[in-house]
Design a protein around this motif. Structure first.
Motif, PDB file in Angstrom:
ATOM      1  N   ARG A  34       4.990  -3.489   7.354  1.00  0.00           N
ATOM      2  CA  ARG A  34       4.447  -3.597   5.889  1.00  0.00           C
ATOM      3  C   ARG A  34       4.354  -2.130   5.506  1.00  0.00           C
ATOM      4  NH1 ARG A  34       0.807  -7.538   4.262  1.00  0.00           N
ATOM      5  NH2 ARG A  34       0.747  -8.261   6.481  1.00  0.00           N
ATOM      6  N   TYR A  35       5.097  -2.084   4.133  1.00  0.00           N
ATOM      7  CA  TYR A  35       5.203  -0.751   3.356  1.00  0.00           C
ATOM      8  C   TYR A  35       4.045  -0.952   2.435  1.00  0.00           C
ATOM      9  CZ  TYR A  35       9.681  -0.612   5.597  1.00  0.00           C
ATOM     10  OH  TYR A  35      10.649  -0.520   6.606  1.00  0.00           O
ATOM     11  N   VAL A  36       3.006  -0.169   2.500  1.00  0.00           N
ATOM     12  CA  VAL A  36       1.970  -0.040   1.811  1.00  0.00           C
ATOM     13  C   VAL A  36       1.815   1.236   0.753  1.00  0.00           C
ATOM     14  CG1 VAL A  36       0.606  -1.521   3.237  1.00  0.00           C
ATOM     15  CG2 VAL A  36       0.597   1.287   3.502  1.00  0.00           C
ATOM     16  N   ARG A  37       0.861   1.319  -0.268  1.00  0.00           N
ATOM     17  CA  ARG A  37       0.660   2.401  -1.026  1.00  0.00           C
ATOM     18  C   ARG A  37      -0.623   2.209  -1.476  1.00  0.00           C
ATOM     19  NH1 ARG A  37       0.033   1.405  -6.194  1.00  0.00           N
ATOM     20  NH2 ARG A  37       1.028  -0.471  -6.154  1.00  0.00           N
ATOM     21  N   CYS A  38      -1.211   3.544  -1.752  1.00  0.00           N
ATOM     22  CA  CYS A  38      -2.617   3.690  -2.052  1.00  0.00           C
ATOM     23  C   CYS A  38      -2.620   3.603  -3.693  1.00  0.00           C
ATOM     24  CB  CYS A  38      -3.069   4.986  -1.730  1.00  0.00           C
ATOM     25  SG  CYS A  38      -4.865   5.465  -2.350  1.00  0.00           S
ATOM     26  N   THR A  39      -3.424   2.787  -4.117  1.00  0.00           N
ATOM     27  CA  THR A  39      -3.702   2.419  -5.530  1.00  0.00           C
ATOM     28  C   THR A  39      -4.387   3.687  -6.098  1.00  0.00           C
ATOM     29  OG1 THR A  39      -5.808   1.454  -5.221  1.00  0.00           O
ATOM     30  CG2 THR A  39      -3.780   0.072  -5.200  1.00  0.00           C
ATOM     31  N   GLY A  40      -5.068   4.613  -5.430  1.00  0.00           N
ATOM     32  CA  GLY A  40      -5.685   5.997  -6.142  1.00  0.00           C
ATOM     33  C   GLY A  40      -4.960   6.897  -6.090  1.00  0.00           C
ATOM     34  N   CYS A  41      -4.154   7.308  -5.159  1.00  0.00           N
ATOM     35  CA  CYS A  41      -3.542   8.681  -5.019  1.00  0.00           C
ATOM     36  C   CYS A  41      -1.995   8.415  -4.794  1.00  0.00           C
ATOM     37  CB  CYS A  41      -3.949   9.529  -3.906  1.00  0.00           C
ATOM     38  SG  CYS A  41      -3.608   9.003  -2.034  1.00  0.00           S
ATOM     39  N   ARG A  42      -1.416   6.878  -4.602  1.00  0.00           N
ATOM     40  CA  ARG A  42      -0.023   6.793  -4.765  1.00  0.00           C
ATOM     41  C   ARG A  42       0.675   7.213  -3.361  1.00  0.00           C
ATOM     42  NH1 ARG A  42       1.067   3.380  -8.695  1.00  0.00           N
ATOM     43  NH2 ARG A  42       3.394   3.720  -8.426  1.00  0.00           N
ATOM     44  N   ALA A  43      -0.225   7.516  -2.331  1.00  0.00           N
ATOM     45  CA  ALA A  43       0.162   8.029  -0.987  1.00  0.00           C
ATOM     46  C   ALA A  43       0.693   6.572  -0.446  1.00  0.00           C
ATOM     47  CB  ALA A  43      -0.772   8.157  -0.196  1.00  0.00           C
ATOM     48  N   ARG A  44       1.946   6.827   0.419  1.00  0.00           N
ATOM     49  CA  ARG A  44       2.728   5.627   0.991  1.00  0.00           C
ATOM     50  C   ARG A  44       2.370   5.725   2.451  1.00  0.00           C
ATOM     51  NH1 ARG A  44       5.241   5.739  -3.793  1.00  0.00           N
ATOM     52  NH2 ARG A  44       5.902   3.475  -4.595  1.00  0.00           N
ATOM     53  N   ARG A  45       2.472   4.685   3.336  1.00  0.00           N
ATOM     54  CA  ARG A  45       2.596   4.556   4.531  1.00  0.00           C
ATOM     55  C   ARG A  45       3.341   3.403   4.933  1.00  0.00           C
ATOM     56  NH1 ARG A  45      -3.502   3.847   6.906  1.00  0.00           N
ATOM     57  NH2 ARG A  45      -3.134   1.669   6.716  1.00  0.00           N
ATOM     58  N   VAL A  46       3.821   3.364   6.441  1.00  0.00           N
ATOM     59  CA  VAL A  46       4.102   1.979   6.912  1.00  0.00           C
ATOM     60  C   VAL A  46       3.452   1.586   8.038  1.00  0.00           C
ATOM     61  CG1 VAL A  46       6.347   1.111   8.293  1.00  0.00           C
ATOM     62  CG2 VAL A  46       6.563   3.046   6.632  1.00  0.00           C
ATOM     63  N   ASP A  47       2.900   0.187   7.982  1.00  0.00           N
ATOM     64  CA  ASP A  47       2.224  -0.249   9.088  1.00  0.00           C
ATOM     65  C   ASP A  47       2.797  -1.420   9.787  1.00  0.00           C
ATOM     66  OD1 ASP A  47       0.000   1.236   8.031  1.00  0.00           O
ATOM     67  OD2 ASP A  47      -0.849  -0.339   7.005  1.00  0.00           O
ATOM     68  N   LEU A  48       2.353  -1.726  10.887  1.00  0.00           N
ATOM     69  CA  LEU A  48       2.884  -2.799  11.742  1.00  0.00           C
ATOM     70  C   LEU A  48       1.827  -3.692  12.175  1.00  0.00           C
ATOM     71  CD1 LEU A  48       4.992  -3.916  13.643  1.00  0.00           C
ATOM     72  CD2 LEU A  48       4.069  -2.569  15.525  1.00  0.00           C
ATOM     73  N   ASP A  49       2.050  -4.962  11.830  1.00  0.00           N
ATOM     74  CA  ASP A  49       1.169  -6.179  12.172  1.00  0.00           C
ATOM     75  C   ASP A  49       1.677  -6.667  13.425  1.00  0.00           C
ATOM     76  OD1 ASP A  49      -0.213  -5.596   9.702  1.00  0.00           O
ATOM     77  OD2 ASP A  49       0.725  -7.181   8.670  1.00  0.00           O
ATOM     78  N   PRO A  50       1.066  -6.334  14.655  1.00  0.00           N
ATOM     79  CA  PRO A  50       1.628  -7.028  16.070  1.00  0.00           C
ATOM     80  C   PRO A  50       1.274  -8.073  16.161  1.00  0.00           C
ATOM     81  CG  PRO A  50      -0.115  -5.283  16.398  1.00  0.00           C
ATOM     82  CD  PRO A  50       0.096  -5.313  15.017  1.00  0.00           C
ATOM     83  N   ALA A  51       0.114  -8.854  15.652  1.00  0.00           N
ATOM     84  CA  ALA A  51      -0.306 -10.177  15.878  1.00  0.00           C
ATOM     85  C   ALA A  51      -1.031 -10.489  14.839  1.00  0.00           C
ATOM     86  CB  ALA A  51      -0.865 -10.224  17.343  1.00  0.00           C
ATOM     87  N   ALA A  52      -1.280 -11.569  14.411  1.00  0.00           N
ATOM     88  CA  ALA A  52      -2.283 -12.273  13.170  1.00  0.00           C
ATOM     89  C   ALA A  52      -3.753 -11.958  13.608  1.00  0.00           C
ATOM     90  CB  ALA A  52      -2.029 -13.586  13.051  1.00  0.00           C
ATOM     91  N   ALA A  53      -4.143 -11.854  14.935  1.00  0.00           N
ATOM     92  CA  ALA A  53      -5.266 -11.550  15.267  1.00  0.00           C
ATOM     93  C   ALA A  53      -5.971 -10.304  15.301  1.00  0.00           C
ATOM     94  CB  ALA A  53      -5.679 -12.136  16.635  1.00  0.00           C
ATOM     95  N   THR A  54      -5.015  -9.359  15.114  1.00  0.00           N
ATOM     96  CA  THR A  54      -5.482  -7.773  15.038  1.00  0.00           C
ATOM     97  C   THR A  54      -4.929  -7.152  13.619  1.00  0.00           C
ATOM     98  OG1 THR A  54      -3.128  -7.015  15.807  1.00  0.00           O
ATOM     99  CG2 THR A  54      -4.784  -7.622  17.625  1.00  0.00           C
ATOM    100  N   PRO A  55      -5.798  -6.126  13.611  1.00  0.00           N
ATOM    101  CA  PRO A  55      -5.594  -5.343  12.196  1.00  0.00           C
ATOM    102  C   PRO A  55      -4.178  -4.525  12.298  1.00  0.00           C
ATOM    103  CG  PRO A  55      -7.238  -4.351  13.421  1.00  0.00           C
ATOM    104  CD  PRO A  55      -6.816  -5.350  14.191  1.00  0.00           C
ATOM    105  N   PRO A  56      -3.630  -4.210  11.039  1.00  0.00           N
ATOM    106  CA  PRO A  56      -2.564  -3.387  11.010  1.00  0.00           C
ATOM    107  C   PRO A  56      -2.511  -2.147  11.713  1.00  0.00           C
ATOM    108  CG  PRO A  56      -2.789  -4.560   8.869  1.00  0.00           C
ATOM    109  CD  PRO A  56      -4.240  -4.557   9.773  1.00  0.00           C
TER     110      PRO A  56
END
Length: 63
Positions: A34-56
């Motif tokens: 998952r490619y994500v961006r902060c709506t406040g400061c526009r910082a970017r990060r890449v997350d991994l969702d390993p399974a539906a039951a755990t958080p990114p």
């Protein structure tokens, strides 16, 4: 050149709780990337969702 002759770069630190929004998602063998961006400061990060039951899980730091 000695230390007094060089300029220090300012250090920027995050001073707020990031509000991450997803820009795009891609399925991989490890889970969903998952490619994500902060709506406040526009910082970017890449997350991994390993399974539906755990958080990114962050794969990168803010840039």
């Amino acid at each position: 050149m000695s230390a007094p002759d060089t300029l220090s770069l300012p250090v920027t630190a995050s001073v707020h709780e990031h509000a991450w929004v997803t820009e795009s998602v891609h399925a991989t063998s490890e889970g969903r990337v998952r490619y994500v961006r902060c709506t406040g400061c526009r910082a970017r990060r890449v997350d991994l969702d390993p399974a539906a039951a755990t958080p990114p899980v962050p794969l990168s730091r803010e840039v």
